[in-house]
Design an enzyme around this catalytic site. Structure first.
Site, mmCIF file in Angstrom:
data_model
loop_
_atom_site.group_PDB
_atom_site.id
_atom_site.type_symbol
_atom_site.label_atom_id
_atom_site.label_comp_id
_atom_site.label_asym_id
_atom_site.label_seq_id
_atom_site.Cartn_x
_atom_site.Cartn_y
_atom_site.Cartn_z
ATOM 1 N N ASP A 57 38.440 48.454 36.990
ATOM 2 C CA ASP A 57 38.543 47.140 37.620
ATOM 3 C C ASP A 57 39.242 47.309 38.976
ATOM 4 O OD1 ASP A 57 38.370 44.473 37.993
ATOM 5 O OD2 ASP A 57 39.698 43.892 36.348
ATOM 6 N N ASP A 96 33.067 44.026 41.323
ATOM 7 C CA ASP A 96 34.332 44.759 41.354
ATOM 8 C C ASP A 96 34.776 45.334 40.015
ATOM 9 O OD1 ASP A 96 34.919 42.403 40.168
ATOM 10 O OD2 ASP A 96 36.644 41.903 41.414
ATOM 11 N N GLU A 97 33.864 45.487 39.074
ATOM 12 C CA GLU A 97 34.249 46.129 37.811
ATOM 13 C C GLU A 97 33.055 46.797 37.163
ATOM 14 O OE1 GLU A 97 35.214 43.465 34.564
ATOM 15 O OE2 GLU A 97 34.114 41.845 35.537
#
Lengths: 371, 425
Positions: free
Chosen positions: B17, B112-113
């Site tokens: 993350d 974003d992960e």
């Protein structure tokens, strides 16, 4: 309005009413309970507009009056109080003050006039049912009720009082339970009523040690009294589907199997089924049945063989494991009988030994197996 | 038949993350932003929201999805940077390609992960803690960005773990030190948290239920009423009670609370839901218009499902009022569907049940979730599938595919067309 009451008495009443208070509602007043002090008795009322409950309790009255108080806050503070007495007093502008030996607490109440009025049960007729029987009926049927409010007629149990018997039916259109009691309840009432399942679930808690329950059935509502509690429900004014016509007549493939074994196998295998479809397959053959499941998404699979006696042509049929489990777990004899016709039609499930005086039958629709 | 998982029961899944991803990318472009309360988002005079907030900004109570105007009130010296999505996409691609070096089994869950299946890579990258630290180092050196990494036997626990591995704030600024966190003992190095096999439930137990994926504010509130505050409380809750209170969702809540989660990674972009929403330039009070907009949205999202042969079980209505008050209302269908009318009926019922008459609406939207393959659950009272309706929708879909959205309109949305034309004139 002012009265003094035992903490435990108040707490008990507020807890019970909490089951009626809706968790979310567009009408904010419904999160409150209505307190009425009159003629030396205190009554507390909750409603979700469909169901109302009134509990009358002992309290020492100083001044009569009515006020609505937020149920959750009221219960929270009452629960945290030590055993003993507390005094409840309504001050200006519906401000409620609670006083104990330890301190004072203030909650904003609402005027009683804003609280919905109690339904009137007009032109009522009475039906008497044994508490034990009613509990059993609710236990055996309520699980199959639909939770889909797009199908309001299926959101309750159909209670069918007839001249020579009493039938209760519940279905969500995937499974169906029909409970028949071969004796009509006392009172001579004949008629069909769809009773909301929430009401039945609340009612069942009051039936533990009750010999007879009286259903006062009015035009649109039913009222049941038990000790100091009165429960009201709206009757669902919808047409219940014609359930008798969906009972298959020629299911010629018959399975007899130990209930506990069947149930625990379904429980284990279903853990590995797809989380959305819960699909499991039953392969019925001479050795009994083989349960299996496969889930491509989580790359899991399981299979089990359950001993049983099967009479008929081999058959592969798919079910939602949750539905199948519900059906088997609500039958209560040691052995279950099931009758099938094809992989796309309803199967009948029932106890091999029915209890005296009653008949409990369930239908379950399959999931058509994908290729 | 052998369960395929049986040969290799022990899995190692990493969840990676990125920390304040957008803000971090902006700081790479403009190092002067370092140490300042920064948010990425649109014009504060419009109706924009915070997309990403730096840890300095979070100290003022600012978080993503907050209206920009509110963020500015909380922190007048706030630095607002307009989003540069192409830069974020470039950083995302860079992270994705370096992650792929660690394992071919990779699922980017959002910009974003992502999840990485590291099962059987111990010889290459060492035990979980070392692999996690190596990934984090490589992201830092190659992209200049910081990530938090959680590792465990499944996706769910790893996701919670990466969240617990996040910096709480800057101790120099007097923030709570991460030493106070109950998960502290699982932290193996900065930004890396490893939950060893068998300890999933113990790791989750002390955390508040709100940390459990799938536990939204409404569920948290309902659980609170049951006396459930931590994930451990939830794990200990009677399954029958959970089922009674939350239905099937309750069953899966219970399982998740005990640390049971999926290990399946899907390489493509996974879709967990489809949604469509519209913000009005002028707040709307006309229920008929709201219904029409909702209908058009339902047509679009249901067509998306039909293209993929999927059905949805849950319909969510989103309403935003002036003052940014946002409510979502969901309904779980008895029978999963991808039929416009079934989904619209559910959404319209939610609208009628929840919108106070005359209340102005700023945004309306519909979301479909709990997606799955078309179920073949047969119905007692309608054994034959509603073939006619299905054929009609297939025809509509085909027409629109060829001639565009306006080629054929339903009664509900015809007046939108007139309205649009009127506006253009």
């Amino acid at each position: 309005m002012k009265f003094t009451i035992q903490k435990s008495t108040l707490q008990g009443a507020l807890q019970q009413l909490g089951k009626v208070v809706p968790s979310r509602s567009t009408l904010p007043i419904l999160s409150s309970v209505l307190l009425s002090a009159k003629d030396g008795r205190l009554s507390l009322r909750a409603t979700d507009l469909e169901i109302s409950q009134i509990i009358t309790v002992d309290a020492v009255m100083s001044a009569e009056g009515e006020v609505a108080v937020p149920q959750r806050t009221f219960l929270e503070i009452t629960s945290e109080m030590p055993e003993g007495e507390l005094t409840f007093e309504v001050q200006k502008n519906n401000q409620v003050q609670l006083t104990t030996a330890f301190g004072t607490y203030s909650i904003m109440g609402k005027p009683a006039a804003e609280y919905p009025s109690l339904p009137s049960v007009d032109r009522q007729q009475a039906v008497e049912i044994e508490g034990k029987l009613l509990r059993r009926v609710i236990d055996k049927t309520a699980f199959a009720v639909s939770r889909d409010d797009l199908k309001p007629s299926l959101m309750g149990v159909l209670f069918r009082f007839q001249e020579d018997n009493f039938i209760a039916v519940a279905t969500d259109s995937h499974r169906l339970v029909r409970y028949t009691y071969h004796e009509p309840p006392k009172g001579g009432y004949v008629g069909d009523n769809i009773i909301p399942v929430k009401f039945l679930n609340i009612l069942t808690a009051y039936l533990e040690n009750v010999d007879m329950v009286t259903f006062n059935i009015g035009e649109n509502h039913i009222m049941v009294q038990s000790g100091d509690t009165e429960l009201y429900t709206r009757i669902i004014e919808e047409r219940f589907p014609d359930y008798e016509t969906v009972f298959p007549q020629d299911n010629d493939k018959k399975l007899v199997v130990e209930r506990e074994e069947f149930l625990s196998a379904v429980r284990r295998v279903s853990i590995f089924s797809n989380r959305t479809t819960h699909q499991i397959s039953l392969k019925l053959g001479a050795d009994g049945l083989n349960l299996s499941t496969e889930d491509a998404e989580t790359v899991s699979a399981a299979q089990e063989q359950v001993k049983g006696v099967f009479d008929g042509e081999e058959l592969m049929i798919g079910y939602n494991a949750n539905y199948l489990r519900d059906v088997i777990s609500h039958l209560d004899s040691d052995t279950v009988k099931a009758e099938f016709s094809s992989a796309v039609s309803a199967a009948i499930f029932y106890s091999e030994q029915q209890r005296e005086g009653e008949e409990l039958t369930m239908l379950l629709m399959p999931i058509r197996l994908s290729e | 038949m052998t369960p395929p998982g049986a040969a290799n029961p022990q899995r190692l899944i990493a969840h990676i993350d990125m920390n304040s991803f957008f803000v971090s990318v902006e700081r790479l472009k403009n190092p002067a932003l370092e140490g300042l309360p920064v948010v990425v988002g649109g014009n504060p005079r419009g109706r924009s929201v915070v997309s990403s907030a730096s840890y300095e900004a979070r100290r003022f109570g600012i978080h993503s999805a907050m209206p920009m105007s509110r963020a500015l009130r909380l922190c007048p010296q706030l630095v607002i940077v307009p989003p540069g999505f192409s830069d974020y996409q470039a950083s995302h691609d860079a992270v994705k390609s370096l992650l792929a070096d660690f394992s071919p089994s990779l699922e980017m869950a959002s910009i974003d992960e992502g999840y990485l299946d590291l099962t059987g890579t111990a010889k290459l990258w060492g035990p979980a803690a070392e692999a996690g630290a190596a990934i984090r180092r490589r992201i830092a050196t190659e992209t200049g960005l910081s990530a938090s990494i959680g590792l465990s036997t499944n996706k769910l626990v790893s996701k919670v773990a990466s969240d617990e591995a996040k910096p709480v704030g800057d101790p120099r600024l007097g923030d709570v030190a991460s030493a106070d966190k109950p998960s502290r003992r699982f932290l193996t190095s900065e930004g890396v948290l490893v939950v060893p096999p068998g300890e999933e439930a113990a790791f989750l137990a002390p955390l508040p239920v709100s940390h459990l994926p799938g536990c939204g504010p409404v569920t948290v509130q309902a659980l609170k009423a049951e006396g459930v505050r931590t994930i451990g409380d939830l794990a200990a809750m009677n399954e029958d009670r959970l089922l009674q209170r939350f239905g099937d969702h309750g069953r899966s809540l219970g399982q998740r609370a005990r640390g049971i989660g999926s290990t399946h990674l899907s390489a493509g972009e996974t879709r967990k839901s489809v949604s469509k929403e519209q913000t009005f330039a002028i707040d709307q009070t006309d229920l008929r218009h709201l219904r029409s907009v909702l209908h058009r949205q339902c047509e679009e999202v249901s067509a998306t499902l039909r293209r993929k042969d999927e059905v949805a079980r849950t319909v969510t209505l989103k309403l935003r009022y002036p003052g940014f008050e946002t409510h979502t209302h969901s309904r779980t269908l008895d029978r999963p569907s991808n039929a416009t009318e079934a989904l619209f009926n559910a959404a319209a019922n939610l609208l009628e049940a929840n919108l106070a008459a005359g209340r102005p609406v700023r945004l309306i939207g519909v979301g479909l979730s709990n997606l799955g393959r078309i179920p073949l659950q047969a119905d007692l009272f309608a054994p034959a599938p509603a073939a006619q309706a299905a054929r009609r929708e297939a025809t509509i879909d085909a027409l629109r595919e060829r001639f565009g959205k306006a080629a054929i309109l339903t009664g509900e949305s015809v007046h939108l067309l007139n309205r649009d034309r009127g506006a253009r004139r």
